[in-house]
Design an enzyme around this catalytic site. Structure first.
Site, short mmCIF file in Angstrom:
data_model
loop_
_atom_site.label_atom_id
_atom_site.label_comp_id
_atom_site.label_asym_id
_atom_site.label_seq_id
_atom_site.Cartn_x
_atom_site.Cartn_y
_atom_site.Cartn_z
N ASP A 25 -5.98 0.19 -8.62
CA ASP A 25 -5.78 -0.08 -7.18
C ASP A 25 -6.19 1.17 -6.41
O ASP A 25 -5.66 2.26 -6.63
CB ASP A 25 -4.31 -0.42 -6.92
CG ASP A 25 -4.09 -0.92 -5.50
OD1 ASP A 25 -3.41 -1.94 -5.34
OD2 ASP A 25 -4.59 -0.30 -4.55
N ASP A 140 -9.97 -4.11 -3.29
CA ASP A 140 -9.65 -2.76 -3.82
C ASP A 140 -8.81 -2.79 -5.08
O ASP A 140 -8.21 -1.79 -5.44
CB ASP A 140 -8.99 -1.91 -2.72
CG ASP A 140 -7.48 -1.92 -2.77
OD1 ASP A 140 -6.90 -2.98 -3.04
OD2 ASP A 140 -6.89 -0.85 -2.55
N GLU A 141 -8.81 -3.91 -5.77
CA GLU A 141 -7.85 -4.04 -6.87
C GLU A 141 -8.42 -4.90 -7.99
O GLU A 141 -9.05 -5.91 -7.73
CB GLU A 141 -6.62 -4.71 -6.27
CG GLU A 141 -5.46 -4.78 -7.16
CD GLU A 141 -4.32 -5.56 -6.51
OE1 GLU A 141 -4.32 -5.75 -5.27
OE2 GLU A 141 -3.47 -6.02 -7.25
P1 TTP Z 1 -3.67 -2.07 -0.43
O1 TTP Z 1 -4.17 -1.75 -1.80
O2 TTP Z 1 -2.42 -2.86 -0.29
O3 TTP Z 1 -3.42 -0.72 0.37
P2 TTP Z 1 -4.25 0.61 0.38
O4 TTP Z 1 -5.34 0.62 -0.62
O5 TTP Z 1 -4.68 0.89 1.78
O6 TTP Z 1 -3.15 1.68 0.02
P3 TTP Z 1 -2.46 1.95 -1.39
O7 TTP Z 1 -2.82 3.37 -1.70
O8 TTP Z 1 -1.01 1.76 -1.14
O9 TTP Z 1 -3.03 0.97 -2.38
O10 TTP Z 1 -4.78 -2.81 0.39
C1 TTP Z 1 -6.16 -2.50 0.26
C2 TTP Z 1 -6.84 -2.59 1.61
O11 TTP Z 1 -6.61 -3.86 2.19
C3 TTP Z 1 -6.32 -1.59 2.63
O12 TTP Z 1 -6.97 -0.32 2.54
C4 TTP Z 1 -6.58 -2.27 3.93
C5 TTP Z 1 -6.47 -3.75 3.60
N1 TTP Z 1 -5.17 -4.26 4.08
C6 TTP Z 1 -5.12 -4.84 5.33
O13 TTP Z 1 -6.14 -4.97 6.01
N2 TTP Z 1 -3.90 -5.28 5.80
C7 TTP Z 1 -2.75 -5.17 5.09
O14 TTP Z 1 -1.67 -5.56 5.56
C8 TTP Z 1 -2.83 -4.57 3.78
C9 TTP Z 1 -1.59 -4.42 2.93
C10 TTP Z 1 -4.05 -4.13 3.33
MG MG Z 2 -4.96 0.00 -2.59
#
Ligand code: TTP
Ligand code: MG
Length: 470
Positions: A25, A140-141
């Protein structure tokens, strides 16, 4: 001793615990992408979202860098709230006594999904190269089954006499290698969880963010999970968390020790599933990302009625979609367009073809033909989609004689038809108020009942189609 098996992990009599699953992730992904092209933002509180440009009033945070999170800013938070917690750096004028302190202000950038998808493509290229099976869950995962590439054996020079949690395994070394490759080849940081199953790997990737690498060997799964709050178990959102708390269940350990029948009474089948996950039991195979049901591409414009601009955009989108379909070796039986009129009127039109085709010219001509209905209308977003996909091997290259000129606006069998609906607003929106289609994670079946999902929730760990329009 090189290659010694970890204590308590005699995998020979337990094929399941032999599996090595990575969950990758990306860290504050959109913010990391922005930093990739603007390195001066490194170390700065940075918010990516929409709704803070002049004239905008509504909007949400898509993500916040970890420096911005220290101010309390988080994903899906209304932008107005974020601005209260972390004022905008642009307003931090050192000569203005009422302006925020520059040291307590952050940078705010709009969402540029196309760029993030490009970066995600580089990440996925590394992952594909490193995995036996890759399951992409969102932009992103991803889950990787790497069982055939590595093992739970202790790495060279490690003593198997230490406790399993202390021994460096081959799997850990491989995960480090994957993490470093992502950083080197895609330029963005990732957190990786390593475990014998998917749900534990997911929890592990989140356990030490950012830049985390958490390894949970077989035999360590239950003790690793036990102290965590139930909210950390994949599939437990705020509503389920409250329900569990009412039952006196606060931690994964409590959940693992609960009566599964009681959980089923309260939560249905999900109760049993969450019980199993809390015990570290998850025999789901990492299966490759499902085939998409449709391929689409859309593009935001500043609202325009300019016919040539609209047609040019549709031509480009049609070419892109047709190219992707061809690259994936897929035929399509429906060609559609989407035209969003300001502020949020979403119109979709589609035409069904007599048979499946791979015909870029036809995609263009049908899409342009469908666009004719919007002659003179101002649009702020256009999209082209092919659907009713057929991935079977086939040589049916084109469909000669199809009359692209007939029946303008035929809704075919596609959703949307002639209705002018209102585009659903989601906490996650692109820079133009449209929905994102690519980032949402899956939860166990039925998790939507929790009411904690985003508008664009996709279920089943990314099984749903890519690029579907609602
Ligand atoms: P996430 O993997 O949930 O968050 P992240 O990568 O920004 O942070 P983390 O380090 O905690 O993993 O989500 C991936 C992307 O998806 C994030 O960069 C932006 C988008 N996203 C949104 O647009 N709205 C949201 O509510 C969430 C949770 C994510
Ligand atoms: Mg993330």
């Amino acid at each position: 001793m090189a290659g010694g098996t970890l204590p308590g992990t005699d995998a020979d009599d337990d094929a399941e615990s032999d599996r090595v699953v990575f969950h990758v992730d990306m860290d504050c992904f959109y913010a990391s992408c922005e930093r990739l092209r603007r390195p001066e933002l490194d170390g700065e509180p940075l918010v990516v979202g929409m709704g803070y440009e002049a004239g905008e009033t509504i909007g949400a945070v898509a993500t916040a860098s970890y420096e911005a999170r220290a101010f309390g800013v988080e994903s899906a938070m209304p932008i107005s709230e974020a601005l209260e917690l972390l004022p905008r750096r642009a307003n931090a004028d050192p000569d203005d006594p009422d302006a925020p302190d520059p040291g307590e202000a952050g940078r705010y950038l709009p969402v540029d999904l196309d760029f993030y998808k490009e970066v995600a493509g580089d990440v996925k290229a590394v992952l594909r190269d490193c995995a036996d099976v890759l399951r992409e869950v969102s932009v992103d995962e991803a889950y990787l089954d790497v069982t055939d590439r590595t093992a739970w054996d202790a790495a060279a020079g490690e003593s198997a006499a230490a406790g399993p949690a202390e021994v460096r395994t081959l799997a850990e070394g491989y995960a480090r290698h994957v993490k470093e490759r992502i950083e080197r080849e895609a330029g963005v940081p990732a957190s990786v969880g390593v475990a014998p199953n998917m749900s534990t790997a997911k929890v592990a990737s989140d356990a030490d963010k950012p830049d985390g690498l958490v390894v949970v060997p077989p035999g360590e799964v239950e003790p690793f999970l036990a102290p965590l709050p139930t909210a950390d178990i994949h599939g437990v959102g705020p509503v389920t968390e409250r329900t569990l708390a009412e039952l006196g269940i606060e931690t994964a350990g409590d959940l693992a020790a609960a009566d599964p029948d009681r959980l089923a009474d309260e939560l249905g089948d999900r109760g049993r599933e969450l019980y199993r996950r809390a015990r570290g039991e998850d025999d789901r195979e990492v299966t490759p990302t499902g085939l998409p049901k449709s391929l689409s591409r859309e593009s935001s414009l500043s609202a325009t009625a300019d016919e040539e601009r609209k047609r040019e955009t549709v031509r480009a989108l049609a070419a892109d979609v047709a190219r992707r379909a061809r690259e994936r070796g897929c035929l399509y039986r429906t060609i559609g367009i989407k035209a969003v009129e300001p502020p949020y009127e979403v119109n979709t039109r589609a035409r069904s073809l007599p048979g499946p085709v791979d015909d870029p010219d036809l995609v263009e001509s049908v899409a342009l033909d469908l666009l004719d209905e919007f002659d003179g209308d101002r649009v702020r977003k256009l999209g082209v989609r092919v659907s009713k996909l057929d991935f079977a091997e086939s040589d049916q290259a084109t469909l000669g004689g199809f009359d692209a000129g007939g029946g303008s606006g035929d809704a075919g069998d596609e959703p949307g038809g002639r209705d002018r609906g209102t585009e659903p607003r989601s906490a996650a929106t692109d820079g133009d108020g449209g929905k994102l289609t690519d980032w949402v994670d899956g939860e166990p079946d039925g998790a939507d009942a929790d009411g904690e999902t985003e508008t664009d929730r996709r279920t089943g760990d990314g099984q749903a189609s890519l690029g579907d329009w609602s």
